[in-house]
Scaffold this motif. Sequence first.
Motif, PDB file in Angstrom:
ATOM      1  N   TRP A 145       3.937 -56.321 -39.150  1.00 55.86           N
ATOM      2  CA  TRP A 145       4.158 -57.388 -38.205  1.00 55.86           C
ATOM      3  C   TRP A 145       4.603 -57.009 -36.850  1.00 55.86           C
ATOM      4  O   TRP A 145       3.908 -57.242 -35.947  1.00 55.86           O
ATOM      5  N   ALA A 146       5.440 -55.993 -36.769  1.00 52.72           N
ATOM      6  CA  ALA A 146       5.779 -55.516 -35.398  1.00 52.72           C
ATOM      7  C   ALA A 146       4.599 -54.786 -34.648  1.00 52.72           C
ATOM      8  O   ALA A 146       4.469 -54.880 -33.391  1.00 52.72           O
ATOM      9  N   LEU A 147       3.893 -53.872 -35.517  1.00 52.53           N
ATOM     10  CA  LEU A 147       2.862 -53.038 -34.847  1.00 52.53           C
ATOM     11  C   LEU A 147       1.479 -54.192 -34.538  1.00 52.53           C
ATOM     12  O   LEU A 147       1.319 -54.058 -33.189  1.00 52.53           O
ATOM     13  N   ILE A 148       1.447 -55.047 -35.435  1.00 52.64           N
ATOM     14  CA  ILE A 148       0.224 -56.020 -35.065  1.00 52.64           C
ATOM     15  C   ILE A 148       0.650 -56.609 -33.783  1.00 52.64           C
ATOM     16  O   ILE A 148      -0.215 -56.867 -32.683  1.00 52.64           O
ATOM     17  N   THR A 149       1.790 -57.177 -33.741  1.00 55.75           N
ATOM     18  CA  THR A 149       2.182 -58.148 -32.650  1.00 55.75           C
ATOM     19  C   THR A 149       2.366 -57.271 -31.086  1.00 55.75           C
ATOM     20  O   THR A 149       2.126 -57.684 -30.328  1.00 55.75           O
ATOM     21  N   GLY A 150       2.895 -55.892 -31.409  1.00 57.22           N
ATOM     22  CA  GLY A 150       2.784 -55.196 -30.226  1.00 57.22           C
ATOM     23  C   GLY A 150       1.687 -54.852 -29.635  1.00 57.22           C
ATOM     24  O   GLY A 150       1.259 -54.899 -28.274  1.00 57.22           O
ATOM     25  N   LEU A 151       0.660 -54.260 -30.620  1.00 57.06           N
ATOM     26  CA  LEU A 151      -0.700 -54.168 -30.122  1.00 57.06           C
ATOM     27  C   LEU A 151      -1.344 -55.233 -29.442  1.00 57.06           C
ATOM     28  O   LEU A 151      -2.261 -55.546 -28.498  1.00 57.06           O
ATOM     29  N   GLY A 152      -1.057 -56.564 -30.199  1.00 53.86           N
ATOM     30  CA  GLY A 152      -1.759 -57.831 -29.712  1.00 53.86           C
ATOM     31  C   GLY A 152      -1.121 -57.973 -28.317  1.00 53.86           C
ATOM     32  O   GLY A 152      -1.863 -58.695 -27.314  1.00 53.86           O
ATOM     33  N   ALA A 153       0.083 -57.843 -28.083  1.00 55.20           N
ATOM     34  CA  ALA A 153       0.651 -58.238 -26.844  1.00 55.20           C
ATOM     35  C   ALA A 153      -0.042 -57.173 -25.774  1.00 55.20           C
ATOM     36  O   ALA A 153      -0.296 -57.451 -24.547  1.00 55.20           O
ATOM     37  N   VAL A 154      -0.134 -56.057 -26.084  1.00 57.16           N
ATOM     38  CA  VAL A 154      -1.031 -55.111 -24.924  1.00 57.16           C
ATOM     39  C   VAL A 154      -2.303 -55.743 -24.720  1.00 57.16           C
ATOM     40  O   VAL A 154      -2.458 -55.684 -23.439  1.00 57.16           O
ATOM     41  N   VAL A 199      14.883 -53.305 -27.074  1.00 57.28           N
ATOM     42  CA  VAL A 199      14.948 -54.473 -27.812  1.00 57.28           C
ATOM     43  C   VAL A 199      14.942 -55.470 -26.874  1.00 57.28           C
ATOM     44  O   VAL A 199      14.451 -56.821 -27.001  1.00 57.28           O
ATOM     45  N   THR A 200      15.973 -55.627 -25.932  1.00 58.52           N
ATOM     46  CA  THR A 200      16.386 -56.651 -24.650  1.00 58.52           C
ATOM     47  C   THR A 200      14.934 -56.796 -24.019  1.00 58.52           C
ATOM     48  O   THR A 200      14.572 -57.883 -23.709  1.00 58.52           O
ATOM     49  N   LEU A 201      14.218 -55.741 -23.822  1.00 57.45           N
ATOM     50  CA  LEU A 201      12.813 -55.630 -22.934  1.00 57.45           C
ATOM     51  C   LEU A 201      11.928 -56.425 -23.886  1.00 57.45           C
ATOM     52  O   LEU A 201      11.146 -57.327 -23.135  1.00 57.45           O
ATOM     53  N   ILE A 202      11.984 -56.242 -25.033  1.00 54.02           N
ATOM     54  CA  ILE A 202      10.796 -56.781 -26.035  1.00 54.02           C
ATOM     55  C   ILE A 202      11.186 -58.379 -25.975  1.00 54.02           C
ATOM     56  O   ILE A 202      10.301 -59.272 -25.972  1.00 54.02           O
ATOM     57  N   LEU A 203      12.523 -58.663 -26.022  1.00 53.86           N
ATOM     58  CA  LEU A 203      12.874 -60.202 -26.381  1.00 53.86           C
ATOM     59  C   LEU A 203      12.499 -60.820 -24.827  1.00 53.86           C
ATOM     60  O   LEU A 203      12.138 -62.197 -24.858  1.00 53.86           O
ATOM     61  N   VAL A 204      12.917 -60.335 -23.631  1.00 54.43           N
ATOM     62  CA  VAL A 204      12.620 -60.814 -22.362  1.00 54.43           C
ATOM     63  C   VAL A 204      11.111 -60.911 -21.928  1.00 54.43           C
ATOM     64  O   VAL A 204      10.592 -62.050 -21.760  1.00 54.43           O
ATOM     65  N   THR A 205      10.284 -59.955 -22.377  1.00 53.87           N
ATOM     66  CA  THR A 205       8.964 -60.010 -22.052  1.00 53.87           C
ATOM     67  C   THR A 205       8.227 -61.016 -22.963  1.00 53.87           C
ATOM     68  O   THR A 205       7.605 -61.682 -22.512  1.00 53.87           O
ATOM     69  N   GLY A 206       8.597 -61.084 -24.323  1.00 50.98           N
ATOM     70  CA  GLY A 206       7.922 -62.112 -25.193  1.00 50.98           C
ATOM     71  C   GLY A 206       8.289 -63.265 -24.988  1.00 50.98           C
ATOM     72  O   GLY A 206       7.465 -64.415 -24.726  1.00 50.98           O
ATOM     73  N   ALA A 230       8.880 -58.718 -33.261  1.00 48.29           N
ATOM     74  CA  ALA A 230       9.258 -57.632 -32.664  1.00 48.29           C
ATOM     75  C   ALA A 230      10.708 -57.579 -32.109  1.00 48.29           C
ATOM     76  O   ALA A 230      11.401 -56.710 -32.162  1.00 48.29           O
ATOM     77  N   GLY A 231      11.199 -58.851 -31.498  1.00 46.60           N
ATOM     78  CA  GLY A 231      12.366 -58.861 -30.979  1.00 46.60           C
ATOM     79  C   GLY A 231      13.360 -59.457 -31.883  1.00 46.60           C
ATOM     80  O   GLY A 231      14.340 -58.784 -31.942  1.00 46.60           O
ATOM     81  N   VAL A 232      13.248 -60.879 -32.447  1.00 46.38           N
ATOM     82  CA  VAL A 232      14.271 -61.355 -33.180  1.00 46.38           C
ATOM     83  C   VAL A 232      14.323 -60.551 -34.639  1.00 46.38           C
ATOM     84  O   VAL A 232      15.483 -60.237 -35.008  1.00 46.38           O
ATOM     85  N   THR A 233      13.270 -60.015 -34.857  1.00 49.26           N
ATOM     86  CA  THR A 233      13.564 -59.170 -36.351  1.00 49.26           C
ATOM     87  C   THR A 233      14.567 -57.642 -35.796  1.00 49.26           C
ATOM     88  O   THR A 233      14.776 -57.255 -37.030  1.00 49.26           O
ATOM     89  N   ASN A 234      14.591 -57.365 -34.844  1.00 50.10           N
ATOM     90  CA  ASN A 234      15.320 -56.256 -34.434  1.00 50.10           C
ATOM     91  C   ASN A 234      16.668 -56.651 -33.657  1.00 50.10           C
ATOM     92  O   ASN A 234      17.327 -55.707 -33.130  1.00 50.10           O
ATOM     93  N   GLY A 272       4.680 -55.269 -25.401  1.00 49.96           N
ATOM     94  CA  GLY A 272       4.011 -54.513 -26.468  1.00 49.96           C
ATOM     95  C   GLY A 272       4.112 -53.130 -26.835  1.00 49.96           C
ATOM     96  O   GLY A 272       4.379 -52.797 -28.120  1.00 49.96           O
ATOM     97  N   LEU A 273       4.093 -52.302 -25.688  1.00 49.92           N
ATOM     98  CA  LEU A 273       4.271 -50.874 -25.918  1.00 49.92           C
ATOM     99  C   LEU A 273       5.945 -50.404 -26.656  1.00 49.92           C
ATOM    100  O   LEU A 273       5.704 -49.621 -27.447  1.00 49.92           O
ATOM    101  N   ALA A 274       6.526 -51.158 -25.824  1.00 51.37           N
ATOM    102  CA  ALA A 274       7.969 -51.148 -26.544  1.00 51.37           C
ATOM    103  C   ALA A 274       8.147 -51.557 -27.911  1.00 51.37           C
ATOM    104  O   ALA A 274       8.812 -50.876 -28.758  1.00 51.37           O
ATOM    105  N   ALA A 275       7.168 -52.469 -28.346  1.00 56.04           N
ATOM    106  CA  ALA A 275       7.156 -53.042 -29.817  1.00 56.04           C
ATOM    107  C   ALA A 275       6.743 -52.184 -30.472  1.00 56.04           C
ATOM    108  O   ALA A 275       7.201 -51.643 -31.744  1.00 56.04           O
ATOM    109  N   VAL A 276       5.619 -51.288 -30.096  1.00 58.50           N
ATOM    110  CA  VAL A 276       4.942 -50.096 -30.906  1.00 58.50           C
ATOM    111  C   VAL A 276       5.945 -49.159 -30.995  1.00 58.50           C
ATOM    112  O   VAL A 276       5.901 -48.563 -32.112  1.00 58.50           O
TER     113      VAL A 276
END
Length: 373
Positions: free
Chosen positions: A265-274, A328-335, A302-306, A233-237
């Motif tokens: 959407w990237a910001l909301i999902t990043g904060l939501g993941a945190v 971006v790889t980290l976002i995709l893997v963790t998500g 945050a992952g697929v869109t980037n 989530g922090l990576a997405a932010v």
Amino acid sequence: MIRSLLLRAGVPLVGALVALLATAVPAAAHGADAPNGSDYRVGVTGLAPALDGVDVRTVEAGARLELRNHTDRTVTVLGYSGEPYLQVRPDGVYENVRSPATYLNRTIAGETAVPADADPTAEPSWQRVTNEPVARWHDQRALWRESSPPPQVGAAPDREHRVRDWVVPLRDGETAVELRGTLDWVPPPDPYPWWAAVALGTLAVGALGLAPAGTVAGRRVLAGLGALLAVGGLAAVAVAVGRALDAGADGAGGLLVALLTGQTWALITGLGAVAAGGWALTRHAAADFGLALAGACLALFAGVTNAAVLARSVPPLPWPAQPVRLVVTLILVTGAGATMAGVFRLHAASRAVAEATRRRPTGIGHLRPERAG
């Protein structure tokens, strides 16, 4: 009873939400005419002669040019026939609605129809488009718009090439000025190793969800999954902030506006993941659903869109390409991994509840018969 119903509904609900979000991603990804990456690097070399108080740069991975006028003078950008196209005045930016460039430059592809009354030889008709003395525009002189690559790129696509040096004519009052820059081909990376890393990482993180939930190991796994999701989530932010900066955000206020309007959407999902990761860190038994849902949103929004940066040499962020791909790889893997692990845990919990219900005595068969009197 309520918890049992939630657990039973968890798996199909996560699946439905994932499908719904998957159909929404293309709309979110193409909401603006900003590329998700490019193999052409657009650079600005400067103004000739130099102008004090006028700054120029590229934004949106080179898709647009930006000119900031900090003076009390008017700077005019000329169109493709030498006609006045944009004026950056102290009180804002004005566009000439009679200039064909006004319409051709609205998109990267330049497919906007030019109205019949657009005439570069006609007297300019100015219309203010913003109150800030900052102009951003697509310029075909700085871009490669052909479907096929340049001849030198086609001959040796694995090498970097200078495609051309470009010039955009300006006027500072009555003084002729040239905005000069370069256009280079940068060979794209091989995306397959990155996608292999995404697949293997997702499987590794998802497999953690197979640990029995009611055990000490299962509770530790839940906390670990929460920590991983929070990092994603922090990576997405961070990516959302980077894209806002690359789009031209200036100052804290400008950055906030860009995040809330362009990277919502990237910001909301990043904060939501945190938040979901923090909840899982408490080892709460009901955190599995939040883990799966937040992971799915993170991976999609945050992952697929980037994900285009995995196959493009110039990312839409003001940072080197290799670290951006790692993030971006980290976002995709963790998500995706958190989604898989959460679904596994929800499914196991649902089966455990069903098994416990099946084994529960009905009570009727255990009633003691009354003695006859």
